[in-house]
Design a protein around this motif. Structure first.
Motif, PDB file in Angstrom:
ATOM      1  N   THR A 122      43.664 -43.811  27.791  1.00  0.00           N
ATOM      2  CA  THR A 122      42.629 -44.906  27.205  1.00  0.00           C
ATOM      3  C   THR A 122      43.230 -46.184  27.136  1.00  0.00           C
ATOM      4  OG1 THR A 122      43.158 -44.231  25.134  1.00  0.00           O
ATOM      5  CG2 THR A 122      41.745 -42.789  26.129  1.00  0.00           C
ATOM      6  N   ASP A 123      42.414 -47.046  26.867  1.00  0.00           N
ATOM      7  CA  ASP A 123      42.952 -48.437  26.499  1.00  0.00           C
ATOM      8  C   ASP A 123      43.964 -48.473  25.439  1.00  0.00           C
ATOM      9  OD1 ASP A 123      40.738 -47.356  24.887  1.00  0.00           O
ATOM     10  OD2 ASP A 123      39.968 -49.528  24.559  1.00  0.00           O
ATOM     11  N   LEU A 124      43.596 -47.452  24.288  1.00  0.00           N
ATOM     12  CA  LEU A 124      44.625 -47.475  23.225  1.00  0.00           C
ATOM     13  C   LEU A 124      45.935 -46.870  23.717  1.00  0.00           C
ATOM     14  CD1 LEU A 124      42.457 -46.024  20.378  1.00  0.00           C
ATOM     15  CD2 LEU A 124      42.913 -48.594  20.853  1.00  0.00           C
ATOM     16  N   PRO A 212      52.352 -61.001  17.293  1.00  0.00           N
ATOM     17  CA  PRO A 212      51.529 -60.902  18.413  1.00  0.00           C
ATOM     18  C   PRO A 212      50.134 -60.101  18.030  1.00  0.00           C
ATOM     19  CG  PRO A 212      53.802 -60.090  18.955  1.00  0.00           C
ATOM     20  CD  PRO A 212      53.738 -60.484  17.264  1.00  0.00           C
ATOM     21  N   LEU A 213      49.173 -60.605  18.770  1.00  0.00           N
ATOM     22  CA  LEU A 213      47.875 -60.094  18.232  1.00  0.00           C
ATOM     23  C   LEU A 213      47.106 -59.280  19.570  1.00  0.00           C
ATOM     24  CD1 LEU A 213      45.555 -60.243  16.046  1.00  0.00           C
ATOM     25  CD2 LEU A 213      44.917 -62.370  17.307  1.00  0.00           C
ATOM     26  N   TRP A 214      46.717 -58.160  19.224  1.00  0.00           N
ATOM     27  CA  TRP A 214      45.423 -57.626  20.067  1.00  0.00           C
ATOM     28  C   TRP A 214      44.141 -57.938  19.841  1.00  0.00           C
ATOM     29  CZ3 TRP A 214      47.406 -55.541  24.517  1.00  0.00           C
ATOM     30  CH2 TRP A 214      48.519 -54.946  24.651  1.00  0.00           C
ATOM     31  N   VAL A 215      43.520 -58.611  20.927  1.00  0.00           N
ATOM     32  CA  VAL A 215      42.014 -58.500  20.645  1.00  0.00           C
ATOM     33  C   VAL A 215      41.137 -57.415  21.534  1.00  0.00           C
ATOM     34  CG1 VAL A 215      40.008 -60.478  20.830  1.00  0.00           C
ATOM     35  CG2 VAL A 215      42.278 -61.190  20.467  1.00  0.00           C
ATOM     36  N   THR A 216      40.463 -56.895  20.858  1.00  0.00           N
ATOM     37  CA  THR A 216      39.495 -55.726  21.450  1.00  0.00           C
ATOM     38  C   THR A 216      38.238 -55.873  21.411  1.00  0.00           C
ATOM     39  OG1 THR A 216      39.663 -54.283  19.423  1.00  0.00           O
ATOM     40  CG2 THR A 216      41.713 -54.099  20.769  1.00  0.00           C
ATOM     41  N   HIS A 217      37.582 -54.780  22.078  1.00  0.00           N
ATOM     42  CA  HIS A 217      36.268 -54.667  22.055  1.00  0.00           C
ATOM     43  C   HIS A 217      35.253 -55.977  22.156  1.00  0.00           C
ATOM     44  CE1 HIS A 217      37.670 -51.323  19.811  1.00  0.00           C
ATOM     45  NE2 HIS A 217      36.459 -50.603  20.072  1.00  0.00           N
ATOM     46  N   TYR A 218      35.516 -56.696  23.441  1.00  0.00           N
ATOM     47  CA  TYR A 218      34.765 -57.749  23.910  1.00  0.00           C
ATOM     48  C   TYR A 218      33.473 -57.490  24.298  1.00  0.00           C
ATOM     49  CZ  TYR A 218      39.136 -60.389  24.609  1.00  0.00           C
ATOM     50  OH  TYR A 218      40.388 -61.274  24.111  1.00  0.00           O
ATOM     51  N   PRO A 219      32.509 -58.514  24.523  1.00  0.00           N
ATOM     52  CA  PRO A 219      31.184 -58.144  24.812  1.00  0.00           C
ATOM     53  C   PRO A 219      31.145 -57.642  25.933  1.00  0.00           C
ATOM     54  CG  PRO A 219      31.449 -60.534  23.725  1.00  0.00           C
ATOM     55  CD  PRO A 219      32.901 -59.916  23.834  1.00  0.00           C
ATOM     56  N   GLN A 220      30.115 -56.792  26.380  1.00  0.00           N
ATOM     57  CA  GLN A 220      30.064 -56.236  27.675  1.00  0.00           C
ATOM     58  C   GLN A 220      29.853 -57.163  28.695  1.00  0.00           C
ATOM     59  OE1 GLN A 220      27.106 -55.763  29.676  1.00  0.00           O
ATOM     60  NE2 GLN A 220      25.636 -56.682  28.388  1.00  0.00           N
ATOM     61  N   GLU A 221      29.476 -58.554  28.423  1.00  0.00           N
ATOM     62  CA  GLU A 221      28.992 -59.312  29.560  1.00  0.00           C
ATOM     63  C   GLU A 221      30.298 -59.976  30.027  1.00  0.00           C
ATOM     64  OE1 GLU A 221      26.003 -60.702  26.362  1.00  0.00           O
ATOM     65  OE2 GLU A 221      27.700 -59.478  26.342  1.00  0.00           O
ATOM     66  N   THR A 222      31.443 -59.662  29.148  1.00  0.00           N
ATOM     67  CA  THR A 222      32.729 -60.343  29.826  1.00  0.00           C
ATOM     68  C   THR A 222      33.747 -59.320  30.481  1.00  0.00           C
ATOM     69  OG1 THR A 222      33.989 -59.996  27.608  1.00  0.00           O
ATOM     70  CG2 THR A 222      32.634 -61.634  27.698  1.00  0.00           C
ATOM     71  N   ALA A 223      33.003 -58.409  30.688  1.00  0.00           N
ATOM     72  CA  ALA A 223      34.035 -57.102  31.166  1.00  0.00           C
ATOM     73  C   ALA A 223      33.244 -56.475  32.208  1.00  0.00           C
ATOM     74  CB  ALA A 223      34.542 -56.419  30.018  1.00  0.00           C
ATOM     75  N   SER A 224      33.259 -56.953  33.450  1.00  0.00           N
ATOM     76  CA  SER A 224      32.328 -56.358  34.379  1.00  0.00           C
ATOM     77  C   SER A 224      32.998 -55.066  34.952  1.00  0.00           C
ATOM     78  CB  SER A 224      31.915 -57.336  35.395  1.00  0.00           C
ATOM     79  OG  SER A 224      33.219 -57.667  36.047  1.00  0.00           O
ATOM     80  N   LEU A 225      34.162 -54.839  34.599  1.00  0.00           N
ATOM     81  CA  LEU A 225      34.996 -53.448  35.326  1.00  0.00           C
ATOM     82  C   LEU A 225      35.409 -52.592  34.257  1.00  0.00           C
ATOM     83  CD1 LEU A 225      36.767 -55.797  37.859  1.00  0.00           C
ATOM     84  CD2 LEU A 225      35.353 -53.514  38.441  1.00  0.00           C
ATOM     85  N   ALA A 226      35.052 -52.857  33.056  1.00  0.00           N
ATOM     86  CA  ALA A 226      35.420 -51.830  31.850  1.00  0.00           C
ATOM     87  C   ALA A 226      34.269 -50.901  31.293  1.00  0.00           C
ATOM     88  CB  ALA A 226      35.799 -52.836  30.814  1.00  0.00           C
ATOM     89  N   LEU A 235      29.644 -53.317  23.365  1.00  0.00           N
ATOM     90  CA  LEU A 235      31.030 -53.753  23.468  1.00  0.00           C
ATOM     91  C   LEU A 235      31.519 -52.991  24.468  1.00  0.00           C
ATOM     92  CD1 LEU A 235      31.730 -53.916  19.715  1.00  0.00           C
ATOM     93  CD2 LEU A 235      30.818 -55.517  21.086  1.00  0.00           C
ATOM     94  N   ALA A 236      32.470 -53.777  25.353  1.00  0.00           N
ATOM     95  CA  ALA A 236      33.334 -53.028  26.157  1.00  0.00           C
ATOM     96  C   ALA A 236      34.715 -52.725  25.849  1.00  0.00           C
ATOM     97  CB  ALA A 236      33.453 -53.893  27.255  1.00  0.00           C
ATOM     98  N   ARG A 237      35.488 -51.621  26.401  1.00  0.00           N
ATOM     99  CA  ARG A 237      36.739 -51.393  26.016  1.00  0.00           C
ATOM    100  C   ARG A 237      37.903 -52.209  26.570  1.00  0.00           C
ATOM    101  NH1 ARG A 237      36.608 -46.501  22.986  1.00  0.00           N
ATOM    102  NH2 ARG A 237      38.799 -46.256  22.986  1.00  0.00           N
ATOM    103  N   ARG A 238      37.559 -53.367  26.429  1.00  0.00           N
ATOM    104  CA  ARG A 238      38.763 -54.470  27.121  1.00  0.00           C
ATOM    105  C   ARG A 238      39.535 -55.022  25.914  1.00  0.00           C
ATOM    106  NH1 ARG A 238      36.617 -60.715  28.840  1.00  0.00           N
ATOM    107  NH2 ARG A 238      39.001 -61.241  29.019  1.00  0.00           N
ATOM    108  N   GLY A 251      43.100 -55.890  29.881  1.00  0.00           N
ATOM    109  CA  GLY A 251      43.172 -54.692  30.401  1.00  0.00           C
ATOM    110  C   GLY A 251      41.697 -54.128  29.818  1.00  0.00           C
ATOM    111  N   PHE A 252      41.668 -52.931  30.562  1.00  0.00           N
ATOM    112  CA  PHE A 252      40.463 -52.229  30.437  1.00  0.00           C
ATOM    113  C   PHE A 252      40.644 -50.756  30.388  1.00  0.00           C
ATOM    114  CE2 PHE A 252      38.445 -55.391  33.631  1.00  0.00           C
ATOM    115  CZ  PHE A 252      38.377 -56.396  32.796  1.00  0.00           C
ATOM    116  N   TRP A 253      39.835 -50.077  29.731  1.00  0.00           N
ATOM    117  CA  TRP A 253      39.495 -48.690  30.024  1.00  0.00           C
ATOM    118  C   TRP A 253      38.508 -48.402  31.215  1.00  0.00           C
ATOM    119  CZ3 TRP A 253      37.561 -44.521  26.041  1.00  0.00           C
ATOM    120  CH2 TRP A 253      37.753 -43.267  26.581  1.00  0.00           C
ATOM    121  N   GLU A 254      38.851 -48.244  32.272  1.00  0.00           N
ATOM    122  CA  GLU A 254      38.351 -48.619  33.495  1.00  0.00           C
ATOM    123  C   GLU A 254      36.805 -48.029  33.573  1.00  0.00           C
ATOM    124  OE1 GLU A 254      39.382 -50.915  35.247  1.00  0.00           O
ATOM    125  OE2 GLU A 254      41.529 -51.087  34.660  1.00  0.00           O
ATOM    126  N   LEU A 255      36.109 -48.670  33.898  1.00  0.00           N
ATOM    127  CA  LEU A 255      34.597 -48.240  34.458  1.00  0.00           C
ATOM    128  C   LEU A 255      34.799 -47.288  35.765  1.00  0.00           C
ATOM    129  CD1 LEU A 255      31.431 -47.866  34.155  1.00  0.00           C
ATOM    130  CD2 LEU A 255      31.399 -49.909  35.505  1.00  0.00           C
TER     131      LEU A 255
END
Length: 323
Positions: A122-124, A212-226, A235-238, A251-255
């Motif tokens: 998974t993304d995690l 260091p900082l992880w940013v997660t759960h981006y809007p689905q519009e910004t992750a066309s392959l997640a 939200l997308a798993r990006r 990175g993505f949890w891939e679609l």
């Protein structure tokens, strides 16, 4: 001596020798890290017959004949996913990538990517392994904190990212002395375009400055392959990792759903006025069955700069292209 283009010809390399040696050592360490985990190194084409159809990325076209153009890859993602669908197992590669219109202190039209995919992750899981890779490179534990995209807007701007309205956007631009392009002030501007502008110019420069900082759960519009988060489908798993205001990886949890992927590509074509065809070989690979996977692309010049200092151009043999 002129090079015929109106500039003085300087044939000498511009990279710092100490950093170039450190770069070579780091690449050896990266390959050793993946070899220990039995992750196969692969090589895929840089010149391809179909566009990647990514909403925010413009590709270089290469005309090979009066009637046929090819594209330089913005990443090797589609071909690597075809390998996954064919049963490759976990894979990685270090390659050049090319993106048009990206030029400056933090961008170059040509740069080096480390891209890799982990079936069954998974993304995690993948975020944890990337932390292990950074520890392997530096010898020090990597201990980033994590925050969701929407929470950043509340923390840094005191605004709800999901109910952002034009008045909020204009007020924030005034507060931070930003001049948005006229396109963002039109009635036709999309809310995600406002979010992207605020994120890029206000939020991003401060990310990862203390740790260091992880940013997660981006809007689905910004992750066309997640894939989308099952608990929050908007939200997308990006995920992205930031150090000192530099985005180091995406990175993505891939679609893996063919129908949904085709629908997303079609939306990009309609919203962006794109007329390229969807990559039929990539879609065929999805139809055959892409295993559940997580994948990531890491900008290596940015990574080396964040870990060991210097400017981005110090980590390549010859200077970045100049505007």
């Amino acid at each position: 001596m002129s090079n015929g283009c109106g500039t003085n010809l300087n044939w000498r390399p511009s990279g710092d020798w100490a950093r170039l040696r450190q770069r070579a050592q780091a690449l050896a360490q990266i390959r050793a890290f993946f070899a220990e985990r039995a992750i196969l190194e692969v090589e895929t084409p840089s010149l391809v017959s179909c566009s990647a159809l990514e909403a925010e990325i413009e590709q270089f076209t290469v005309p090979l004949s009066p009637t046929r153009s090819y594209w330089l890859i913005p990443s090797p993602e589609f071909h690597m996913k075809r390998l996954l669908a064919a049963g490759s197992g976990p894979i990685y590669q270090v390659c050049k990538a090319f993106r048009k219109g990206e030029q400056g202190e933090k961008h170059n039209p040509e740069f080096t990517l480390l891209e890799y995919y982990r079936p069954g992750f998974t993304d995690l899981n993948l975020m944890t392994e990337i932390e292990e890779l950074l520890t392997h490179l530096t010898g020090s534990p990597c201990n980033p904190r994590s925050i969701r995209y929407g929470e950043l807007f509340q923390e840094r701007l005191q605004v709800d990212a999901w109910s952002l309205e034009r008045d909020h956007f204009v007020a924030l631009c005034g507060q931070y002395a930003l001049s948005p392009p006229m396109s963002l002030l039109q009635e036709s501007a999309r809310i995600q375009e406002w979010r992207d502008f605020l994120f890029s110019f206000i939020i991003e420069p401060q990310l990862g400055n203390d740790r260091p900082l992880w940013v997660t759960h981006y809007p689905q519009e910004t992750a066309s392959l997640a894939r989308l988060d099952p608990e929050s489908p908007q939200l997308a798993r990006r995920f992205e990792l930031y150090i000192n205001g530099l985005e180091l990886c995406n990175g993505f949890w891939e679609l893996t759903d063919l129908k949904e992927q085709k629908e997303r590509f079609q939306r990009i074509k309609e919203e962006k006025g794109r007329n390229e065809e969807m990559d039929p070989a990539f879609l065929a690979a999805l139809a055959a069955g892409l295993p559940p996977s997580a994948g990531v692309a890491v900008g290596l010049e940015r990574l080396f700069c964040a870990l060991w200092g210097g400017q981005l151009k110090d980590w390549i043999s010859f200077h970045w292209l100049r505007a």
